[in-house]
Scaffold this motif. Structure first.
Motif, PDB file in Angstrom:
ATOM      1  N   SER A 197      73.308  44.244  76.291  1.00  0.00           N
ATOM      2  CA  SER A 197      72.386  43.175  75.972  1.00  0.00           C
ATOM      3  C   SER A 197      71.371  43.165  77.020  1.00  0.00           C
ATOM      4  N   ILE A 198      70.066  43.071  76.974  1.00  0.00           N
ATOM      5  CA  ILE A 198      69.064  42.807  77.930  1.00  0.00           C
ATOM      6  C   ILE A 198      68.579  41.284  77.761  1.00  0.00           C
ATOM      7  N   ASP A 199      68.483  40.740  78.753  1.00  0.00           N
ATOM      8  CA  ASP A 199      68.393  39.243  78.892  1.00  0.00           C
ATOM      9  C   ASP A 199      66.969  38.693  79.141  1.00  0.00           C
ATOM     10  N   HIS A 200      65.930  39.544  78.850  1.00  0.00           N
ATOM     11  CA  HIS A 200      64.555  39.016  78.580  1.00  0.00           C
ATOM     12  C   HIS A 200      63.775  39.870  77.645  1.00  0.00           C
ATOM     13  N   PRO A 201      62.601  39.433  76.984  1.00  0.00           N
ATOM     14  CA  PRO A 201      61.902  40.065  75.797  1.00  0.00           C
ATOM     15  C   PRO A 201      61.449  41.260  76.268  1.00  0.00           C
ATOM     16  N   LEU A 202      61.490  42.397  75.209  1.00  0.00           N
ATOM     17  CA  LEU A 202      60.708  43.575  75.395  1.00  0.00           C
ATOM     18  C   LEU A 202      59.973  43.683  74.157  1.00  0.00           C
ATOM     19  N   GLY A 203      60.012  42.658  72.993  1.00  0.00           N
ATOM     20  CA  GLY A 203      58.932  42.848  72.119  1.00  0.00           C
ATOM     21  C   GLY A 203      58.488  41.592  71.808  1.00  0.00           C
ATOM     22  N   ARG A 204      57.700  41.646  70.559  1.00  0.00           N
ATOM     23  CA  ARG A 204      56.800  40.388  70.117  1.00  0.00           C
ATOM     24  C   ARG A 204      57.433  40.303  68.562  1.00  0.00           C
ATOM     25  N   TYR A 205      57.775  39.105  68.173  1.00  0.00           N
ATOM     26  CA  TYR A 205      58.136  38.549  67.078  1.00  0.00           C
ATOM     27  C   TYR A 205      57.067  37.680  66.231  1.00  0.00           C
ATOM     28  N   ARG A 206      56.598  38.206  65.443  1.00  0.00           N
ATOM     29  CA  ARG A 206      55.231  37.680  64.579  1.00  0.00           C
ATOM     30  C   ARG A 206      55.670  36.377  63.537  1.00  0.00           C
ATOM     31  N   ILE A 207      55.231  35.047  63.956  1.00  0.00           N
ATOM     32  CA  ILE A 207      55.395  34.030  62.986  1.00  0.00           C
ATOM     33  C   ILE A 207      53.947  33.843  62.479  1.00  0.00           C
ATOM     34  N   HIS A 208      54.015  33.839  61.125  1.00  0.00           N
ATOM     35  CA  HIS A 208      52.869  33.594  60.340  1.00  0.00           C
ATOM     36  C   HIS A 208      53.169  32.969  59.055  1.00  0.00           C
ATOM     37  N   ASN A 209      52.080  33.112  58.164  1.00  0.00           N
ATOM     38  CA  ASN A 209      52.244  32.146  56.943  1.00  0.00           C
ATOM     39  C   ASN A 209      53.117  33.172  55.765  1.00  0.00           C
ATOM     40  N   ALA A 210      53.093  34.478  56.137  1.00  0.00           N
ATOM     41  CA  ALA A 210      54.136  34.983  55.249  1.00  0.00           C
ATOM     42  C   ALA A 210      55.368  34.823  55.289  1.00  0.00           C
ATOM     43  N   ASN A 211      55.926  34.969  56.610  1.00  0.00           N
ATOM     44  CA  ASN A 211      57.362  34.770  56.683  1.00  0.00           C
ATOM     45  C   ASN A 211      57.627  33.368  56.950  1.00  0.00           C
ATOM     46  N   LEU A 212      56.711  32.296  57.333  1.00  0.00           N
ATOM     47  CA  LEU A 212      57.139  31.146  57.339  1.00  0.00           C
ATOM     48  C   LEU A 212      57.521  30.664  55.690  1.00  0.00           C
ATOM     49  N   SER A 213      56.677  31.068  55.022  1.00  0.00           N
ATOM     50  CA  SER A 213      56.899  30.825  53.458  1.00  0.00           C
ATOM     51  C   SER A 213      58.511  31.096  52.996  1.00  0.00           C
ATOM     52  N   SER A 214      58.956  31.960  53.737  1.00  0.00           N
ATOM     53  CA  SER A 214      60.700  32.462  53.264  1.00  0.00           C
ATOM     54  C   SER A 214      61.420  31.139  53.471  1.00  0.00           C
ATOM     55  N   PHE A 215      60.969  30.249  54.502  1.00  0.00           N
ATOM     56  CA  PHE A 215      61.804  29.023  54.728  1.00  0.00           C
ATOM     57  C   PHE A 215      61.604  28.001  53.862  1.00  0.00           C
ATOM     58  N   SER A 216      60.549  27.930  52.882  1.00  0.00           N
ATOM     59  CA  SER A 216      60.227  26.858  52.111  1.00  0.00           C
ATOM     60  C   SER A 216      61.466  26.529  51.097  1.00  0.00           C
ATOM     61  N   ASP A 217      62.284  27.704  50.547  1.00  0.00           N
ATOM     62  CA  ASP A 217      63.115  27.310  49.637  1.00  0.00           C
ATOM     63  C   ASP A 217      64.630  26.987  50.316  1.00  0.00           C
ATOM     64  N   ILE A 218      64.913  25.730  49.813  1.00  0.00           N
ATOM     65  CA  ILE A 218      66.095  25.178  50.531  1.00  0.00           C
ATOM     66  C   ILE A 218      67.018  24.727  49.299  1.00  0.00           C
ATOM     67  N   SER A 219      66.926  25.670  48.289  1.00  0.00           N
ATOM     68  CA  SER A 219      67.968  25.674  47.035  1.00  0.00           C
ATOM     69  C   SER A 219      69.183  26.148  47.487  1.00  0.00           C
ATOM     70  N   SER A 220      70.074  25.507  46.587  1.00  0.00           N
ATOM     71  CA  SER A 220      71.658  26.028  46.687  1.00  0.00           C
ATOM     72  C   SER A 220      71.729  27.307  46.243  1.00  0.00           C
ATOM     73  N   LYS A 221      70.752  27.809  45.599  1.00  0.00           N
ATOM     74  CA  LYS A 221      71.024  29.303  45.177  1.00  0.00           C
ATOM     75  C   LYS A 221      70.606  30.278  46.532  1.00  0.00           C
ATOM     76  N   ARG A 222      69.868  29.796  47.212  1.00  0.00           N
ATOM     77  CA  ARG A 222      69.466  30.418  48.404  1.00  0.00           C
ATOM     78  C   ARG A 222      70.656  30.457  49.510  1.00  0.00           C
ATOM     79  N   MET A 223      71.237  29.259  49.449  1.00  0.00           N
ATOM     80  CA  MET A 223      72.168  29.033  50.451  1.00  0.00           C
ATOM     81  C   MET A 223      73.304  29.817  49.885  1.00  0.00           C
ATOM     82  N   LYS A 224      73.726  29.953  48.866  1.00  0.00           N
ATOM     83  CA  LYS A 224      74.997  30.690  48.141  1.00  0.00           C
ATOM     84  C   LYS A 224      74.572  32.263  48.386  1.00  0.00           C
ATOM     85  N   GLY A 225      73.310  32.662  48.407  1.00  0.00           N
ATOM     86  CA  GLY A 225      72.974  33.988  48.666  1.00  0.00           C
ATOM     87  C   GLY A 225      73.116  34.351  50.064  1.00  0.00           C
ATOM     88  N   TYR A 226      72.921  33.454  51.138  1.00  0.00           N
ATOM     89  CA  TYR A 226      73.325  33.706  52.290  1.00  0.00           C
ATOM     90  C   TYR A 226      74.686  33.899  52.450  1.00  0.00           C
TER      91      TYR A 226
END
Length: 341
Positions: A197-226
């Motif tokens: 484990s390396i304790d500092h960042p070595l890469g960049r993780y992009r947060i944008h509209n496309a991956n933010l939309s994946s959080f919009s569904d809080i249905s029980s179906k999604r949770m059961k999928g998890y």
């Protein structure tokens, strides 16, 4: 005589990321690491991604197929990879300058995985939060194995924050429960080698509209999928450990991990139902068993809140838990990001 660098295969999967694919590929090709194989898979993009990928010519291996999802795209590239180590990089993410040079000393036969923190950035590449996940410098797999046995997981970054020894991916078989390439390999890695484990960042993780939309569904179906994926990974892990790790004790999979009991509880809340006293008690018991200190207290209070608050309020609380971006701190950052869209 200088020791030869191990061949590192970098696999980039792209679906309609025309905006980011150049930055991603360039972040790899600009690394100070010579023995590199770059494989870019276009998963049936309908934008200009494929044209941008082709422009790199023989500097990369380019593959194009019909859209089949990230798991199949990664497995297709894996069959073409020759490296003794593998790095799966999402096309909207990027490596930091000098990342592979820092990782190089750990590309050893005894190391099964190198994991490092990532810096979250917005669609324009501007930092928008603290590096994550919180990792402490370590090369101790025993702690991670203990966490898996106790909680069913250990603290690990998303896909773009991990480099694996090739054989971790050998003989995995079908993963019909899965959507990601590294769901069970990250769990297997501590059992078959040392996880660094390396304790500092070595890469960049992009947060944008496309991956933010994946959080919009809080249905029980999604949770059961998890829950299904979580348990699928653990049952698969148990089979792999039994088959491949003669010196390791078998992994006993339970149905009362705190992650599972929490999602099952929130699933009821989202469906407008109330969890029973027995269900909440079981969840709190799992939280107490798996956590200590402030985190234990916070998670217990959260569980009590789900039980005692009116359903509408409890549902909002569950939404905050599933999607932390709904919180006040992240909401202000996301407002700025979305204003740029």
């Amino acid at each position: 005589m200088l020791k030869a660098q191990p061949l590192l295969s970098v696999i980039i999967t792209c679906y309609n990321y025309e905006t980011y694919i150049d930055e991603c590929i360039q972040s790899v090709l600009s690394q100070d690491y010579d023995n590199l194989e770059v494989i870019v898979v276009d998963d049936g993009s309908t934008d200009g991604s494929w044209s941008k990928i082709q422009a790199y010519g023989d500097r990369i291996t380019a593959i194009r197929g019909v859209n089949s999802g990230p798991l199949k795209a990664c497995r297709s590239a894996l069959s073409r990879a020759h490296g003794s180590f593998l790095y799966f990089l999402d096309a909207d993410d990027a490596l930091g300058e000098g990342a592979l040079k820092e990782i190089e000393p750990y590309l050893r036969p005894d190391v099964s995985k190198i994991q490092f923190m990532l810096l979250p950035v917005d669609k324009d590449g501007k930092p928008m939060g603290n590096p994550f996940p919180s990792l402490h410098k370590s090369s101790n797999s025993n702690e991670l194995i203990q966490s898996i046995r106790q909680k069913g997981y250990y603290n690990t970054p998303p896909t773009s924050g991990n480099v694996y020894r090739r054989d971790v991916y050998d003989g995995l078989g079908e993963m019909t429960y899965e959507r990601a390439i590294d769901g069970v390999p990250y769990l297997l890695a501590p059992f078959v080698g040392t996880v660094v484990s390396i304790d500092h960042p070595l890469g960049r993780y992009r947060i944008h509209n496309a991956n933010l939309s994946s959080f919009s569904d809080i249905s029980s179906k999604r949770m059961k999928g998890y829950v299904d994926r979580f348990m699928g990974r653990l049952h698969h892990l148990a089979e792999l450990v039994e088959a491949r790790c003669a010196s390791a004790a078998n992994v006993d999979v339970r149905d009362d991990y705190a992650y599972v009991t929490e999602l099952n509880t929130m699933s009821l809340i989202v469906d407008g139902k109330r969890p029973s006293v027995r269900q909440i008690s079981a969840h709190i018991g799992a939280v107490v068993r798996e956590n200590t200190g402030i985190k234990r207290v916070a998670l217990c209070l959260f569980a009590i809140g789900l039980f005692v608050l009116p359903n509408a309020v409890a549902k909002r609380l569950a939404a905050l838990r599933v999607d932390p971006s709904r919180g006040r701190r992240m909401r202000s950052r996301l407002k700025y990001v979305l204003s740029l869209a």
